[in-house]
Design a protein around this motif. Structure first.
Motif, PDB file in Angstrom:
ATOM      1  N   LYS A  17       0.831  -1.217   0.000  1.00 31.24           N
ATOM      2  CA  LYS A  17       0.000   0.000   0.000  1.00 31.24           C
ATOM      3  C   LYS A  17       0.862   1.261   0.000  1.00 31.24           C
ATOM      4  N   ASP A  18       2.099   1.152   0.464  1.00 35.31           N
ATOM      5  CA  ASP A  18       2.978   2.324   0.538  1.00 35.31           C
ATOM      6  C   ASP A  18       4.131   2.277  -0.459  1.00 35.31           C
ATOM      7  N   ALA A  19       4.113   1.287  -1.358  1.00 37.61           N
ATOM      8  CA  ALA A  19       5.193   1.198  -2.350  1.00 37.61           C
ATOM      9  C   ALA A  19       4.802   2.080  -3.535  1.00 37.61           C
ATOM     10  N   THR A  20       5.361   3.273  -3.571  1.00 35.03           N
ATOM     11  CA  THR A  20       4.935   4.263  -4.567  1.00 35.03           C
ATOM     12  C   THR A  20       5.952   4.386  -5.698  1.00 35.03           C
ATOM     13  N   GLU A  21       5.535   5.118  -6.710  1.00 34.86           N
ATOM     14  CA  GLU A  21       6.413   5.396  -7.841  1.00 34.86           C
ATOM     15  C   GLU A  21       7.679   6.128  -7.371  1.00 34.86           C
ATOM     16  N   THR A  22       7.526   6.992  -6.363  1.00 30.73           N
ATOM     17  CA  THR A  22       8.686   7.727  -5.823  1.00 30.73           C
ATOM     18  C   THR A  22       9.754   6.751  -5.347  1.00 30.73           C
ATOM     19  N   LEU A  23       9.307   5.662  -4.706  1.00 32.55           N
ATOM     20  CA  LEU A  23      10.263   4.664  -4.212  1.00 32.55           C
ATOM     21  C   LEU A  23      10.983   3.998  -5.385  1.00 32.55           C
ATOM     22  N   PHE A  24      10.213   3.574  -6.399  1.00 35.34           N
ATOM     23  CA  PHE A  24      10.842   2.869  -7.523  1.00 35.34           C
ATOM     24  C   PHE A  24      11.780   3.800  -8.295  1.00 35.34           C
ATOM     25  N   ALA A  25      11.392   5.081  -8.390  1.00 31.26           N
ATOM     26  CA  ALA A  25      12.263   6.048  -9.070  1.00 31.26           C
ATOM     27  C   ALA A  25      13.582   6.162  -8.300  1.00 31.26           C
ATOM     28  N   ALA A  26      13.494   6.193  -6.961  1.00 26.76           N
ATOM     29  CA  ALA A  26      14.722   6.289  -6.150  1.00 26.76           C
ATOM     30  C   ALA A  26      15.565   5.030  -6.318  1.00 26.76           C
ATOM     31  N   MET A  27      14.887   3.870  -6.338  1.00 24.65           N
ATOM     32  CA  MET A  27      15.638   2.610  -6.510  1.00 24.65           C
ATOM     33  C   MET A  27      16.368   2.604  -7.849  1.00 24.65           C
ATOM     34  N   ALA A  28      15.685   3.068  -8.883  1.00 23.98           N
ATOM     35  CA  ALA A  28      16.283   3.061 -10.220  1.00 23.98           C
ATOM     36  C   ALA A  28      17.453   4.036 -10.285  1.00 23.98           C
ATOM     37  N   GLU A  29      17.310   5.149  -9.564  1.00 23.92           N
ATOM     38  CA  GLU A  29      18.325   6.191  -9.641  1.00 23.92           C
ATOM     39  C   GLU A  29      19.564   5.852  -8.799  1.00 23.92           C
ATOM     40  N   CYS A  30      19.368   5.151  -7.697  1.00 23.68           N
ATOM     41  CA  CYS A  30      20.489   4.855  -6.792  1.00 23.68           C
ATOM     42  C   CYS A  30      21.219   3.616  -7.281  1.00 23.68           C
TER      43      CYS A  30
ATOM     44  N   GLY B  94      -4.468 -13.157  -2.969  1.00 19.26           N
ATOM     45  CA  GLY B  94      -4.831 -12.581  -4.260  1.00 19.26           C
ATOM     46  C   GLY B  94      -6.322 -12.323  -4.360  1.00 19.26           C
ATOM     47  N   SER B  95      -7.039 -12.514  -3.242  1.00 14.95           N
ATOM     48  CA  SER B  95      -8.491 -12.324  -3.260  1.00 14.95           C
ATOM     49  C   SER B  95      -8.850 -10.998  -2.593  1.00 14.95           C
ATOM     50  N   ASP B  96      -9.593 -10.164  -3.314  1.00 12.08           N
ATOM     51  CA  ASP B  96      -9.968  -8.846  -2.769  1.00 12.08           C
ATOM     52  C   ASP B  96     -10.727  -8.972  -1.455  1.00 12.08           C
ATOM     53  N   ARG B  97     -11.591  -9.992  -1.395  1.00 12.80           N
ATOM     54  CA  ARG B  97     -12.398 -10.186  -0.199  1.00 12.80           C
ATOM     55  C   ARG B  97     -11.490 -10.473   1.010  1.00 12.80           C
ATOM     56  N   ILE B  98     -10.527 -11.341   0.803  1.00 13.78           N
ATOM     57  CA  ILE B  98      -9.614 -11.704   1.899  1.00 13.78           C
ATOM     58  C   ILE B  98      -8.672 -10.539   2.226  1.00 13.78           C
TER      59      ILE B  98
ATOM     60  N   GLU C 270      -5.871  -5.740  -7.993  1.00 18.65           N
ATOM     61  CA  GLU C 270      -5.542  -4.897  -9.145  1.00 18.65           C
ATOM     62  C   GLU C 270      -4.461  -3.879  -8.778  1.00 18.65           C
ATOM     63  N   LYS C 271      -4.609  -3.296  -7.592  1.00 13.65           N
ATOM     64  CA  LYS C 271      -3.619  -2.306  -7.136  1.00 13.65           C
ATOM     65  C   LYS C 271      -2.245  -2.987  -7.011  1.00 13.65           C
ATOM     66  N   TYR C 272      -2.234  -4.180  -6.448  1.00  8.89           N
ATOM     67  CA  TYR C 272      -0.965  -4.886  -6.283  1.00  8.89           C
ATOM     68  C   TYR C 272      -0.307  -5.107  -7.645  1.00  8.89           C
ATOM     69  N   LEU C 273      -1.107  -5.581  -8.599  1.00  8.78           N
ATOM     70  CA  LEU C 273      -0.554  -5.850  -9.931  1.00  8.78           C
ATOM     71  C   LEU C 273      -0.028  -4.562 -10.571  1.00  8.78           C
TER      72      LEU C 273
ATOM     73  N   VAL D 197       3.346  -3.749  -9.107  1.00 11.29           N
ATOM     74  CA  VAL D 197       4.386  -4.611  -9.692  1.00 11.29           C
ATOM     75  C   VAL D 197       4.767  -4.106 -11.091  1.00 11.29           C
ATOM     76  N   GLU D 198       3.758  -3.718 -11.844  1.00 12.89           N
ATOM     77  CA  GLU D 198       4.029  -3.244 -13.202  1.00 12.89           C
ATOM     78  C   GLU D 198       4.878  -1.976 -13.169  1.00 12.89           C
ATOM     79  N   THR D 199       4.532  -1.055 -12.277  1.00 12.11           N
ATOM     80  CA  THR D 199       5.311   0.179 -12.157  1.00 12.11           C
ATOM     81  C   THR D 199       6.745  -0.146 -11.749  1.00 12.11           C
ATOM     82  N   ALA D 200       6.889  -1.028 -10.773  1.00 14.57           N
ATOM     83  CA  ALA D 200       8.229  -1.382 -10.292  1.00 14.57           C
ATOM     84  C   ALA D 200       9.065  -1.944 -11.437  1.00 14.57           C
ATOM     85  N   ARG D 201       8.455  -2.811 -12.240  1.00 12.62           N
ATOM     86  CA  ARG D 201       9.215  -3.442 -13.336  1.00 12.62           C
ATOM     87  C   ARG D 201       9.536  -2.438 -14.448  1.00 12.62           C
ATOM     88  N   ARG D 202       8.676  -1.436 -14.588  1.00 13.92           N
ATOM     89  CA  ARG D 202       8.949  -0.406 -15.596  1.00 13.92           C
ATOM     90  C   ARG D 202      10.208   0.382 -15.202  1.00 13.92           C
TER      91      ARG D 202
END
Ligand code: SAH
Ligand code: SF4
Ligand code: F3S
Length: 473
Positions: free
Chosen positions: A275-288, A302-306, A317-320, A323-328
């Motif tokens: 929930k707190d893994a943001t684009e800012t974090l991935f940008a920092a990881m990529a830059e460092c 993987g179940s929304d209900r659970i 969906e948010k999790y996926l 992951v997509e942002t992180a891999r980008r």
């Protein structure tokens, strides 16, 4: 949610070091041994380094041999019932040592000891335990041990010390005896505010509190200067680092500060809450450039209900999309995760959602757990009529799938040349050295032992579910 910080004043810490010296003098000359047995997560490993640091300052040599230890410390974990049962079994078995050597001291500390019910159980049924204290008391271990030794006298186990408060502390200047000289843990924060409904950690470790960035950076610098080449920043949710601090800093900023320390080293971190893994974090990881291309991102289900019932604050969906942002940002990213099977009310359909999600993401490795009821957590009150055998069968299916994915991803590494850090000995047939890639994959190698601590280029020649095998170029 109040964010409390109770910082331990430097004078108080100095007092603890004075106690160490006083104890050393009082115990007199001669060899003394202490052992620290650790259960649970990396945070506990890191706390055990503090326990060993203090024990060393008291003149104890550290041993792995419980038969010869004058002080045995058991640093416990409460996250699953199984971990607790193992602790009780092993502590119970220490009674044979106490029978022969009543003067020896047994300490039970860590997360289990924070629970009043457990402390009562220890008091009643585990008479071999002389000192029992919770995680908030770690910084004053010397004072507690001195008191124990005083009340204990030479007559044996008549008087005992039990101590646990809810004072959530931030202590600097703790002594540490680190394991090894290549990889180091660096605790950047303690506690957790997330209250996932299955989890005991917020109850035993208290509210989240971060160390000041200057203190963290200073410790990282010391580690680099001492020659450590792989530093793992630790917190239950590192992505919320900095909240409640009196300075304008977040986890991405902390990564940049540590990355700026001169030297040839690698930065890792765990754990990241999705929930707190943001684009800012991935940008920092990529830059460092020193930041390892690895993220441990526990999905749990993987179940929304659970996920909602778990209070995780994200959807499948948010999790996926995370992951997509992180891999980008980090194309070579290695992803690992934790999954719980058998959460109360989990249906076959919920489970299939989890299975499908993990197959879609393709985690390099997965830590899979069967849900364990933790008294005091909300989910412990929820009914569940799923038979144990059904849960076990789901667990087996998930594990099988996870292993197949790992084996496939590892196979795809064969023939590639990767940079690794050689970090220790391996006991894998003719392979005598172990190493890790930037992504954290384990690579077994052959070579002289003096390569430990060095970087190497390695050609991957073979693989299995759990590791890669290679030849140093
Ligand atoms: N703070 C970390 C992990 C803490 S505990 C995080 O948020 O991811 C490590 C793992 O243990 C969790 O990710 C979870 O998968 C598992 N776990 C925690 N409580 C559990 C329980 N009651 N039963 C089974 N597994 C549990
Ligand atoms: Fe437990 Fe959730 Fe906190 Fe992790 S984030 S320690 S799983 S409550
Ligand atoms: Fe266990 Fe405490 Fe870690 S409960 S998982 S040792 S924070």
């Amino acid at each position: 949610m109040p964010l409390e910080r109770r910082e331990i004043a430097p004078e108080k810490m100095k007092e603890q070091m004075d106690v160490c010296r006083r104890l050393q003098a009082a115990l007199g000359p001669g060899e003394r041994f202490a052992m620290v047995d650790t259960y649970g997560c990396q945070q506990n490993e890191s706390d055990s380094e503090v326990l060993r640091g203090y024990l060393r300052a008291m003149g104890y040599a550290i041993t792995d041999d419980e038969e010869k230890a004058d002080v045995i410390v058991v640093n416990t974990c409460a996250v699953r019932e199984h971990a607790q049962m193992r602790v009780f079994g092993n502590v119970g078995a220490l009674s044979h040592i106490k029978r022969v050597h009543p003067e020896r001291i047994v300490v039970l500390c860590g997360c289990m000891a924070q629970s009043e019910a457990i402390r009562e159980q220890v008091k009643r049924s585990y008479r071999m335990v002389d000192l029992c204290f919770g995680p908030h008391e770690l910084w004053r271990f010397p004072e507690l041990l001195e008191r124990t030794i005083r009340v204990h006298g030479l007559s044996g186990n008549t008087s005992r010390v039990f101590e646990a408060t809810d004072t959530e502390t931030v202590a600097e200047g703790l002594p540490r005896a680190r394991d090894g000289s290549v990889k180091a843990w660096l605790t950047i924060m303690n506690g957790c505010n997330n209250f996932c409904t299955y989890c005991i950690v917020p109850y035993v470790r208290g509210r989240e509190r971060s160390r000041r960035s200057a203190d963290v950076v200073a410790e990282a610098r010391e580690l680099v200067e001492a020659g450590y080449k792989d530093i793992t920043l630790l917190g239950q949710n590192v992505n919320s680092y900095g909240r409640g601090l009196n300075e304008d800093v977040d986890f991405a900023a902390l990564l940049r500060k540590i990355n700026a320390i001169p030297g040839d080293f690698r930065i890792r971190f765990m754990t990241s809450h999705p929930k707190d893994a943001t684009e800012t974090l991935f940008a920092a990881m990529a830059e460092c450039e020193k930041c390892a291309p690895h993220i441990h991102l526990p999905v749990q289900s993987g179940s929304d209900r659970i996920l909602k019932a778990m209070n995780r604050h994200y959807t499948r969906e948010k999790y996926l999309s995370v992951v997509e942002t992180a891999r980008r940002y980090i194309p070579e990213l290695v992803l690992t995760t934790d999954v719980i099977v058998g959460f109360p009310g989990e249906t076959e359909e919920d489970f299939l959602d989890t299975l499908r999600l993990t197959e879609e993401v393709e985690f390099d490795s997965m830590f899979t757990f069967i849900y364990s009821r933790r008294p005091g957590t909300p989910a412990a009150e929820w009914p569940d009529d799923t038979p144990r055998a059904v849960i076990q069968e789901r667990f087996d299916r998930l594990l099988q799938s996870a292993n197949a994915v790992s084996a496939r991803l590892h196979k795809a590494q064969e023939g590639k040349t990767v940079r690794v850090l050689i970090d220790g000995l391996s006991k894998n047939g003719e392979y005598n050295l172990s190493s890790r890639t930037g992504g954290g994959r384990l690579v077994h190698l052959r070579g002289p032992e003096d390569l430990i601590g060095q970087w190497a280029e390695v050609k991957i020649t073979d693989s299995n579910t759990f590791a890669l095998f290679g030849e140093k170029l």
